[in-house]
Write a protein that holds these residues in place. Structure first.
Motif, PDB file in Angstrom:
ATOM      1  N   LEU A 131      54.104  41.589  49.936  1.00  0.00           N
ATOM      2  CA  LEU A 131      55.377  42.185  50.331  1.00  0.00           C
ATOM      3  C   LEU A 131      55.993  42.912  49.144  1.00  0.00           C
ATOM      4  CD1 LEU A 131      57.009  39.296  52.410  1.00  0.00           C
ATOM      5  CD2 LEU A 131      55.864  41.341  53.291  1.00  0.00           C
ATOM      6  N   ILE A 132      56.592  44.042  49.411  1.00  0.00           N
ATOM      7  CA  ILE A 132      57.383  44.750  48.418  1.00  0.00           C
ATOM      8  C   ILE A 132      58.783  44.899  48.992  1.00  0.00           C
ATOM      9  CG2 ILE A 132      57.691  46.905  47.142  1.00  0.00           C
ATOM     10  CD1 ILE A 132      54.642  47.165  47.138  1.00  0.00           C
ATOM     11  N   ALA A 133      59.760  44.419  48.260  1.00  0.00           N
ATOM     12  CA  ALA A 133      61.142  44.429  48.734  1.00  0.00           C
ATOM     13  C   ALA A 133      61.810  45.745  48.371  1.00  0.00           C
ATOM     14  CB  ALA A 133      61.909  43.257  48.121  1.00  0.00           C
ATOM     15  N   LEU A 134      62.314  46.442  49.381  1.00  0.00           N
ATOM     16  CA  LEU A 134      63.050  47.684  49.162  1.00  0.00           C
ATOM     17  C   LEU A 134      64.532  47.333  49.058  1.00  0.00           C
ATOM     18  CD1 LEU A 134      63.206  50.725  48.937  1.00  0.00           C
ATOM     19  CD2 LEU A 134      62.981  50.888  51.420  1.00  0.00           C
ATOM     20  N   ILE A 135      65.066  47.456  47.854  1.00  0.00           N
ATOM     21  CA  ILE A 135      66.462  47.096  47.607  1.00  0.00           C
ATOM     22  C   ILE A 135      67.318  48.348  47.728  1.00  0.00           C
ATOM     23  CG2 ILE A 135      68.099  46.211  45.913  1.00  0.00           C
ATOM     24  CD1 ILE A 135      66.250  44.072  47.097  1.00  0.00           C
ATOM     25  N   GLU A 136      68.153  48.404  48.763  1.00  0.00           N
ATOM     26  CA  GLU A 136      68.945  49.602  49.018  1.00  0.00           C
ATOM     27  C   GLU A 136      70.347  49.289  49.533  1.00  0.00           C
ATOM     28  OE1 GLU A 136      66.622  51.963  51.728  1.00  0.00           O
ATOM     29  OE2 GLU A 136      65.924  50.219  52.838  1.00  0.00           O
ATOM     30  N   THR A 137      70.819  48.052  49.270  1.00  0.00           N
ATOM     31  CA  THR A 137      72.196  47.690  49.585  1.00  0.00           C
ATOM     32  C   THR A 137      72.783  46.943  48.387  1.00  0.00           C
ATOM     33  OG1 THR A 137      71.675  45.522  50.530  1.00  0.00           O
ATOM     34  CG2 THR A 137      71.627  47.409  52.035  1.00  0.00           C
ATOM     35  N   ALA A 138      74.100  46.955  48.304  1.00  0.00           N
ATOM     36  CA  ALA A 138      74.771  46.238  47.224  1.00  0.00           C
ATOM     37  C   ALA A 138      74.467  44.740  47.304  1.00  0.00           C
ATOM     38  CB  ALA A 138      76.270  46.488  47.289  1.00  0.00           C
ATOM     39  N   LEU A 139      74.446  44.194  48.520  1.00  0.00           N
ATOM     40  CA  LEU A 139      74.161  42.769  48.681  1.00  0.00           C
ATOM     41  C   LEU A 139      72.729  42.446  48.250  1.00  0.00           C
ATOM     42  CD1 LEU A 139      75.107  40.006  49.651  1.00  0.00           C
ATOM     43  CD2 LEU A 139      74.328  40.626  51.953  1.00  0.00           C
ATOM     44  N   GLY A 140      71.783  43.291  48.657  1.00  0.00           N
ATOM     45  CA  GLY A 140      70.403  43.058  48.254  1.00  0.00           C
ATOM     46  C   GLY A 140      70.233  43.128  46.756  1.00  0.00           C
ATOM     47  N   LEU A 141      70.946  44.051  46.108  1.00  0.00           N
ATOM     48  CA  LEU A 141      70.859  44.178  44.653  1.00  0.00           C
ATOM     49  C   LEU A 141      71.392  42.932  43.966  1.00  0.00           C
ATOM     50  CD1 LEU A 141      70.276  45.946  42.162  1.00  0.00           C
ATOM     51  CD2 LEU A 141      72.609  46.833  42.371  1.00  0.00           C
ATOM     52  N   GLU A 142      72.540  42.468  44.387  1.00  0.00           N
ATOM     53  CA  GLU A 142      73.121  41.290  43.746  1.00  0.00           C
ATOM     54  C   GLU A 142      72.300  40.022  43.996  1.00  0.00           C
ATOM     55  OE1 GLU A 142      75.782  41.194  41.464  1.00  0.00           O
ATOM     56  OE2 GLU A 142      75.022  43.239  41.596  1.00  0.00           O
ATOM     57  N   ASN A 143      71.531  40.005  45.092  1.00  0.00           N
ATOM     58  CA  ASN A 143      70.718  38.826  45.423  1.00  0.00           C
ATOM     59  C   ASN A 143      69.235  39.044  45.131  1.00  0.00           C
ATOM     60  OD1 ASN A 143      72.930  37.367  46.348  1.00  0.00           O
ATOM     61  ND2 ASN A 143      72.685  38.059  48.459  1.00  0.00           N
ATOM     62  N   VAL A 144      68.904  40.051  44.326  1.00  0.00           N
ATOM     63  CA  VAL A 144      67.495  40.443  44.189  1.00  0.00           C
ATOM     64  C   VAL A 144      66.608  39.295  43.691  1.00  0.00           C
ATOM     65  CG1 VAL A 144      67.828  41.414  41.860  1.00  0.00           C
ATOM     66  CG2 VAL A 144      65.934  42.212  43.303  1.00  0.00           C
ATOM     67  N   HIS A 145      67.131  38.454  42.828  1.00  0.00           N
ATOM     68  CA  HIS A 145      66.336  37.313  42.340  1.00  0.00           C
ATOM     69  C   HIS A 145      65.938  36.407  43.497  1.00  0.00           C
ATOM     70  CE1 HIS A 145      65.476  33.434  40.408  1.00  0.00           C
ATOM     71  NE2 HIS A 145      65.188  34.122  39.313  1.00  0.00           N
ATOM     72  N   ASN A 146      66.887  36.081  44.363  1.00  0.00           N
ATOM     73  CA  ASN A 146      66.607  35.210  45.501  1.00  0.00           C
ATOM     74  C   ASN A 146      65.731  35.904  46.543  1.00  0.00           C
ATOM     75  OD1 ASN A 146      68.155  33.158  44.380  1.00  0.00           O
ATOM     76  ND2 ASN A 146      70.020  33.844  45.409  1.00  0.00           N
ATOM     77  N   VAL A 147      65.915  37.218  46.695  1.00  0.00           N
ATOM     78  CA  VAL A 147      65.077  37.977  47.628  1.00  0.00           C
ATOM     79  C   VAL A 147      63.615  37.878  47.205  1.00  0.00           C
ATOM     80  CG1 VAL A 147      64.523  40.294  48.476  1.00  0.00           C
ATOM     81  CG2 VAL A 147      66.908  39.572  48.305  1.00  0.00           C
ATOM     82  N   ILE A 148      63.349  38.065  45.933  1.00  0.00           N
ATOM     83  CA  ILE A 148      61.978  37.986  45.429  1.00  0.00           C
ATOM     84  C   ILE A 148      61.400  36.595  45.653  1.00  0.00           C
ATOM     85  CG2 ILE A 148      60.577  38.041  43.324  1.00  0.00           C
ATOM     86  CD1 ILE A 148      62.577  40.179  42.262  1.00  0.00           C
ATOM     87  N   GLN A 149      62.182  35.594  45.350  1.00  0.00           N
ATOM     88  CA  GLN A 149      61.668  34.230  45.417  1.00  0.00           C
ATOM     89  C   GLN A 149      61.605  33.673  46.837  1.00  0.00           C
ATOM     90  OE1 GLN A 149      63.725  31.868  42.297  1.00  0.00           O
ATOM     91  NE2 GLN A 149      61.804  32.217  41.186  1.00  0.00           N
ATOM     92  N   ALA A 150      62.051  34.452  47.821  1.00  0.00           N
ATOM     93  CA  ALA A 150      61.974  34.000  49.211  1.00  0.00           C
ATOM     94  C   ALA A 150      60.536  33.924  49.706  1.00  0.00           C
ATOM     95  CB  ALA A 150      62.794  34.919  50.116  1.00  0.00           C
ATOM     96  N   SER A 151      59.610  34.590  49.022  1.00  0.00           N
ATOM     97  CA  SER A 151      58.199  34.522  49.408  1.00  0.00           C
ATOM     98  C   SER A 151      57.313  34.730  48.181  1.00  0.00           C
ATOM     99  CB  SER A 151      57.872  35.598  50.453  1.00  0.00           C
ATOM    100  OG  SER A 151      56.468  35.675  50.658  1.00  0.00           O
TER     101      SER A 151
END
Length: 295
Positions: free
Chosen positions: A121-141
């Motif tokens: 998976l490659i996470a496309l970060i394109e919202t303010a919320l996604g940016l602030e949570n990027v560490h947790n987004v990555i570690q979700a999988s």
């Protein structure tokens, strides 16, 4: 390597046919923004058949799916995952969606007889919320192999204007680069949207590299060579790295615990950077591999 990730519309048969020979490290077969609502289903089938029929063995195949909260996203995962692309690009990525797609892929891989977690998976970060949570987004999988910054959507979400100079996305670039380096995955910069401005592209790519990003998305094949040239070490960088490694070998032969080059002490970060530079040059074919090299 993911120095370049080239977006290709998933509804264009000719471009899907040629995608593998354009020189990018990765191709992103796009089912989202590049495809109108009326063509979503046909594009999905077209991309599926292209992955089955076209020789993409020399390039990484990534498919940008539609968000799961649309009628198209779940079908994208179900259909595309069964032909085993290298990765799925998840738009407007968040923890919940990454976790959900991970579960869907677990089931599909099991049913299809694929190796576990073989589809990344490659996470496309394109919202303010996604940016602030990027560490947790990555570690979700554990499948997450990289993050791609979507500068256009992010600035729209922030309510600000996107400029060629890119000062408005400095924080986003910096944060994504830092988090990805910490978690040892790729950090891919947003595309440069003026496909005729090669000087601007070179400056923008150099800025991204200088912040620690490891690659850059492209929207036109003509951008590939410029991006590759920026992310390749310069001749001066390679020569210095080789001298550092030669000085290290000499110091080891003489039994020295520390050593210097041109009057400057060589410490662990300098040595590590030199090893990485030489290894990258070998992967790029800039210098041949040599048995017994210190890497």
């Amino acid at each position: 390597m993911r120095r370049t990730m080239l977006f290709m519309p998933g509804n264009n048969p000719g471009m899907l046919q040629d995608a593998a020979i354009l020189g990018a490290d990765s191709i992103i077969l796009d089912l989202e923004d590049a495809v109108s609502l009326t063509e979503k289903d046909s594009a999905r089938i077209l991309v599926r058949e292209a992955i089955k029929a076209v020789d993409y063995s020399q390039v990484e195949v990534v498919v940008r799916i539609n968000p799961l909260d649309t009628e198209f996203g779940p079908l994208d995962v179900e259909v595309i995952a069964r032909v085993k692309p290298d990765a799925l690009l998840v738009p407007k990525a968040n923890e919940e969606e990454i976790r959900h797609i991970d579960q869907l892929l677990n089931q599909i891989e099991k049913e299809a007889g694929f190796s576990p977690e073989s589809i990344k998976l490659i996470a496309l970060i394109e919202t303010a919320l996604g940016l602030e949570n990027v560490h947790n987004v990555i570690q979700a999988s554990k499948r997450t192999a990289g993050v791609l910054l979507g500068g256009e959507d992010l600035t729209a979400d922030l309510g600000i204007q996107r400029t060629k100079e890119g000062e408005e996305i400095f924080y986003a670039r910096n944060k994504i680069a830092t988090v990805c380096r910490a978690l040892k995955i790729d950090a891919i910069d947003t595309p440069f949207t003026d496909t005729n401005d090669y000087e601007g592209l070179e400056k923008d790519t150099a800025k991204a590299k200088g912040l620690g990003l490891t690659g850059k998305a492209a929207i036109n094949p003509r951008q590939i060579d410029t991006i590759h040239s920026v992310f390749a070490p310069t001749e001066a960088e390679l020569n210095y790295a080789l001298k550092v490694l030669a000085a290290m070998e000499e110091a080891e032969r003489e039994g020295k615990g520390c050593y210097s080059l041109n009057g400057k002490m060589i410490d662990a970060p300098v040595l590590s950077r030199a090893k990485a530079t030489v290894e990258l040059c070998r992967r790029l074919g800039m210098i041949p591999s040599k048995e017994g090299d210190v890497l």
